[in-house]
Design a protein around this motif. Structure first.
Motif, short mmCIF file in Angstrom:
data_model
loop_
_atom_site.label_atom_id
_atom_site.label_comp_id
_atom_site.label_asym_id
_atom_site.label_seq_id
_atom_site.Cartn_x
_atom_site.Cartn_y
_atom_site.Cartn_z
N PRO A 23 0.84 -1.20 0.00
CA PRO A 23 0.00 0.00 0.00
C PRO A 23 0.88 1.25 0.00
O PRO A 23 2.00 1.24 0.47
N ALA A 24 0.36 2.35 -0.53
CA ALA A 24 1.08 3.61 -0.53
C ALA A 24 1.30 4.05 0.91
O ALA A 24 0.54 3.70 1.80
N ALA A 25 2.36 4.82 1.12
CA ALA A 25 2.66 5.31 2.46
C ALA A 25 1.48 6.12 2.99
O ALA A 25 0.94 6.97 2.30
N VAL A 26 1.09 5.81 4.19
CA VAL A 26 -0.05 6.48 4.79
C VAL A 26 0.45 7.76 5.46
O VAL A 26 1.38 7.74 6.25
N LEU A 27 -0.17 8.86 5.10
CA LEU A 27 0.21 10.13 5.68
C LEU A 27 -0.56 10.35 6.97
O LEU A 27 -1.76 10.16 7.01
N ASP A 28 0.16 10.76 8.01
CA ASP A 28 -0.55 11.14 9.22
C ASP A 28 -0.83 12.64 9.14
O ASP A 28 -0.43 13.30 8.20
N SER A 29 -1.51 13.16 10.11
CA SER A 29 -1.86 14.58 10.06
C SER A 29 -0.99 15.40 11.01
O SER A 29 -1.38 16.50 11.40
N THR A 30 0.17 14.90 11.39
CA THR A 30 1.04 15.64 12.29
C THR A 30 2.46 15.85 11.76
O THR A 30 3.16 16.71 12.26
N THR A 31 2.88 15.10 10.76
CA THR A 31 4.25 15.21 10.26
C THR A 31 4.58 16.64 9.86
O THR A 31 5.62 17.18 10.25
N PHE A 32 3.72 17.28 9.09
CA PHE A 32 3.97 18.64 8.61
C PHE A 32 3.07 19.65 9.30
O PHE A 32 2.49 20.53 8.68
N ARG A 33 2.95 19.51 10.61
CA ARG A 33 2.21 20.45 11.44
C ARG A 33 3.02 20.66 12.70
O ARG A 33 3.44 19.72 13.34
N GLY A 34 3.27 21.93 13.04
CA GLY A 34 3.96 22.18 14.29
C GLY A 34 4.87 23.39 14.26
O GLY A 34 4.80 24.25 13.38
N TYR A 35 5.73 23.41 15.26
CA TYR A 35 6.70 24.47 15.48
C TYR A 35 8.08 23.84 15.35
O TYR A 35 8.40 22.88 16.03
N PHE A 36 8.88 24.36 14.43
CA PHE A 36 10.20 23.80 14.12
C PHE A 36 11.24 24.89 14.38
O PHE A 36 11.05 26.04 13.97
N SER A 37 12.34 24.54 15.01
CA SER A 37 13.32 25.54 15.42
C SER A 37 14.70 25.25 14.86
O SER A 37 15.13 24.09 14.79
N ASN A 38 15.41 26.32 14.49
CA ASN A 38 16.82 26.24 14.11
C ASN A 38 17.56 27.15 15.07
O ASN A 38 17.49 28.39 14.95
N GLU A 39 18.28 26.55 16.03
CA GLU A 39 18.96 27.30 17.08
C GLU A 39 20.16 28.09 16.54
O GLU A 39 20.46 29.18 17.02
N GLU A 40 20.85 27.55 15.54
CA GLU A 40 22.05 28.19 15.00
C GLU A 40 21.76 29.60 14.47
O GLU A 40 22.51 30.54 14.71
N TYR A 41 20.67 29.76 13.74
CA TYR A 41 20.31 31.06 13.16
C TYR A 41 19.20 31.76 13.92
O TYR A 41 18.79 32.86 13.55
N ASN A 42 18.72 31.13 14.98
CA ASN A 42 17.67 31.70 15.83
C ASN A 42 16.40 32.00 15.01
O ASN A 42 15.81 33.06 15.13
#
Length: 154
Positions: A23-42
């Motif tokens: 079966p095709a990969a099942v997408l969940d509804s959280t992978t591309f939802r949220g807060y993502f941080s890059n500390e190096e560049y703030n």
């Protein structure tokens, strides 16, 4: 062999082949939802590729968007105007600056449960303001997913 038997065997073969395919990969509804941080560049990303209902703080005039890239040291934002889920681990993003004078296309790829890589593909280069000067960001940036939701945690 009768015609009816032959049709039955062919139908059984097709059913067997169809069930054997992965079966095709099942997408969940959280992978591309949220807060993502890059500390190096703030810098950070707020994203909801599913409902696309993010309001950019102090720039609500743009309406609801899939997300944006923000800077903890500056109020300017890079707005995500369009997102397309490519597969279970990657997303294509159209991005503009908050003046609309620069645009680019990027991909956001999930490396593991908490690590994502934003890669600038074509167009302008992402820049942030530091010490009253523009600083170009690298073509590849690593972000760590901090929370599942998309509530502003600043």
């Amino acid at each position: 062999m009768t015609k009816k038997t032959t049709i039955g065997i062919v139908a059984l073969l097709f059913a067997t082949l169809a069930s054997a395919q992965k079966p095709a990969a099942v997408l969940d509804s959280t992978t591309f939802r949220g807060y993502f941080s890059n500390e190096e560049y703030n810098i950070y990303i707020r994203l909801d590729a599913y409902t696309q209902n993010i309001l950019v703080p102090q720039q609500e005039i743009y309406g609801k968007l899939p997300g944006f890239l923000g800077d903890h040291k500056d109020s300017r934002k890079w707005l995500f105007t369009n997102v397309e889920i490519v597969d279970a681990s990657s997303l294509s993003i159209d991005i503009i600056n908050d003046y609309g004078s620069e645009d680019l296309n990027a991909t956001l790829t999930r490396e593991n449960d908490s690590t994502f890589v934003l890669k600038q593909e074509a167009g302008s280069i992402l820049k942030i303001a530091r010490n009253r000067k523009w600083v170009k960001l690298p073509k590849k940036l690593t972000f760590i997913k901090k929370i599942e939701g998309y509530k502003d945690e600043e």
